[in-house]
Design an enzyme around this catalytic site. Structure first.
Site, PDB file in Angstrom:
ATOM      1  N   TYR A  20      64.707   2.678 -34.042  1.00  0.00           N
ATOM      2  CA  TYR A  20      63.990   1.731 -34.898  1.00  0.00           C
ATOM      3  C   TYR A  20      65.343   0.713 -35.621  1.00  0.00           C
ATOM      4  CZ  TYR A  20      59.172   3.362 -34.837  1.00  0.00           C
ATOM      5  OH  TYR A  20      58.011   3.810 -34.393  1.00  0.00           O
ATOM      6  N   HIS A  33      52.886   4.146 -32.047  1.00  0.00           N
ATOM      7  CA  HIS A  33      53.971   3.233 -32.000  1.00  0.00           C
ATOM      8  C   HIS A  33      53.546   2.309 -30.497  1.00  0.00           C
ATOM      9  CE1 HIS A  33      57.653   0.780 -31.327  1.00  0.00           C
ATOM     10  NE2 HIS A  33      57.655   1.282 -30.251  1.00  0.00           N
ATOM     11  N   GLU A  75      62.743   0.724 -24.501  1.00  0.00           N
ATOM     12  CA  GLU A  75      62.130   2.059 -25.292  1.00  0.00           C
ATOM     13  C   GLU A  75      61.587   2.917 -24.017  1.00  0.00           C
ATOM     14  OE1 GLU A  75      59.171   0.393 -27.796  1.00  0.00           O
ATOM     15  OE2 GLU A  75      60.493  -0.285 -29.193  1.00  0.00           O
TER      16      GLU A  75
HETATM   17  P1  ADP Z   1      54.273  -1.819 -35.779  1.00  0.00           P
HETATM   18  O1  ADP Z   1      54.365  -0.599 -35.696  1.00  0.00           O
HETATM   19  O2  ADP Z   1      52.747  -2.242 -35.987  1.00  0.00           O
HETATM   20  O3  ADP Z   1      54.875  -2.906 -34.716  1.00  0.00           O
HETATM   21  P2  ADP Z   1      56.369  -2.699 -37.396  1.00  0.00           P
HETATM   22  O4  ADP Z   1      57.236  -3.045 -36.263  1.00  0.00           O
HETATM   23  O5  ADP Z   1      56.429  -3.905 -38.394  1.00  0.00           O
HETATM   24  O6  ADP Z   1      55.056  -2.317 -37.310  1.00  0.00           O
HETATM   25  O7  ADP Z   1      56.979  -1.637 -38.353  1.00  0.00           O
HETATM   26  C1  ADP Z   1      57.324  -0.216 -37.575  1.00  0.00           C
HETATM   27  C2  ADP Z   1      56.882   1.052 -38.525  1.00  0.00           C
HETATM   28  O8  ADP Z   1      57.210   0.940 -39.388  1.00  0.00           O
HETATM   29  C3  ADP Z   1      55.297   0.739 -38.747  1.00  0.00           C
HETATM   30  O9  ADP Z   1      54.501   1.282 -37.653  1.00  0.00           O
HETATM   31  C4  ADP Z   1      55.051   1.834 -39.773  1.00  0.00           C
HETATM   32  O10 ADP Z   1      55.324   3.001 -39.177  1.00  0.00           O
HETATM   33  C5  ADP Z   1      56.175   1.418 -40.611  1.00  0.00           C
HETATM   34  N1  ADP Z   1      56.130   0.346 -41.481  1.00  0.00           N
HETATM   35  C6  ADP Z   1      55.899  -0.802 -41.445  1.00  0.00           C
HETATM   36  N2  ADP Z   1      55.769  -1.349 -42.699  1.00  0.00           N
HETATM   37  C7  ADP Z   1      55.759  -0.511 -43.605  1.00  0.00           C
HETATM   38  C8  ADP Z   1      55.862  -0.467 -45.123  1.00  0.00           C
HETATM   39  N3  ADP Z   1      55.504  -1.645 -45.790  1.00  0.00           N
HETATM   40  N4  ADP Z   1      56.102   0.686 -45.616  1.00  0.00           N
HETATM   41  C9  ADP Z   1      56.149   2.014 -44.887  1.00  0.00           C
HETATM   42  N5  ADP Z   1      56.216   1.815 -43.541  1.00  0.00           N
HETATM   43  C10 ADP Z   1      56.242   0.906 -42.781  1.00  0.00           C
HETATM   44 MG    MG Z   2      56.872  -2.967 -34.108  1.00  0.00          MG
END
Ligand code: ADP
Ligand code: MG
Length: 131
Positions: A43, A109, A120
């Site tokens: 991440y 994810h 990934e």
């Molecule tokens: P996605 O998984 O939908 O692609 P992101 O890439 O924006 O979303 O974020 C990665 C992961 O981080 C999310 O799936 C979630 O587990 C976590 N996450 C995202 N935004 C938040 C937040 N505001 N607070 C806590 N965890 C978050």
């Molecule tokens: Mg994402």
């Protein structure tokens, strides 16, 4: 990935059924656990986000299922199938609407581009684990 809380809750079978039922082919699949260091690497794009520490801790908190999936238009179609990051915003019939606990613990994810899907996939699987 099927994330730690969804794996621990026993939702993996139902989630995989939704995935294959929506036309995705499983190229690779395994049950494994990320160390905090590995979760941080996976991440790394979110390093500057305020939730990064929480995200890394959560993703290393228990075993996950990792998969490589194949389909025409896979990235876009998979994101449609999983639904919005926040389950409160996720559409009916999506995996996150059905299984996510919260915006952080959101069950699955999905890669956000073909390029990241390749990175990934290689993070979890050697060539001989992909079919
Ligand atoms: P996605 O998984 O939908 O692609 P992101 O890439 O924006 O979303 O974020 C990665 C992961 O981080 C999310 O799936 C979630 O587990 C976590 N996450 C995202 N935004 C938040 C937040 N505001 N607070 C806590 N965890 C978050
Ligand atoms: Mg994402």
């Amino acid at each position: 990935m099927i994330k730690p809380e969804a794996a621990a809750a026993g939702h993996a079978g139902k989630i995989l059924d939704m995935i294959t039922g929506n036309g995705f082919r499983v190229v690779a699949f395994k049950y494994t656990r990320l160390s905090a260091e590995e979760a941080g690497t996976f991440y790394a794009v979110h390093k500057e986000r305020p939730f990064y520490g929480e995200l890394v801790e959560y993703m290393a908190s228990g075993p996950i299922f990792a998969a490589i999936l194949e389909k025409a238009n896979a990235v876009e179609d998979f994101r449609k199938l999983i639904g919005a990051t926040d389950p409160a915003q996720a559409a009916e019939g999506t995996i996150r609407k059905r299984f996510a606990e919260s915006k952080a613990k959101n069950a699955v994810h999905g890669s956000d581009s073909d390029e990241n899907a390749a990175i990934e996939g290689a993070f979890f699987f050697t060539g001989r684990e992909q079919y």
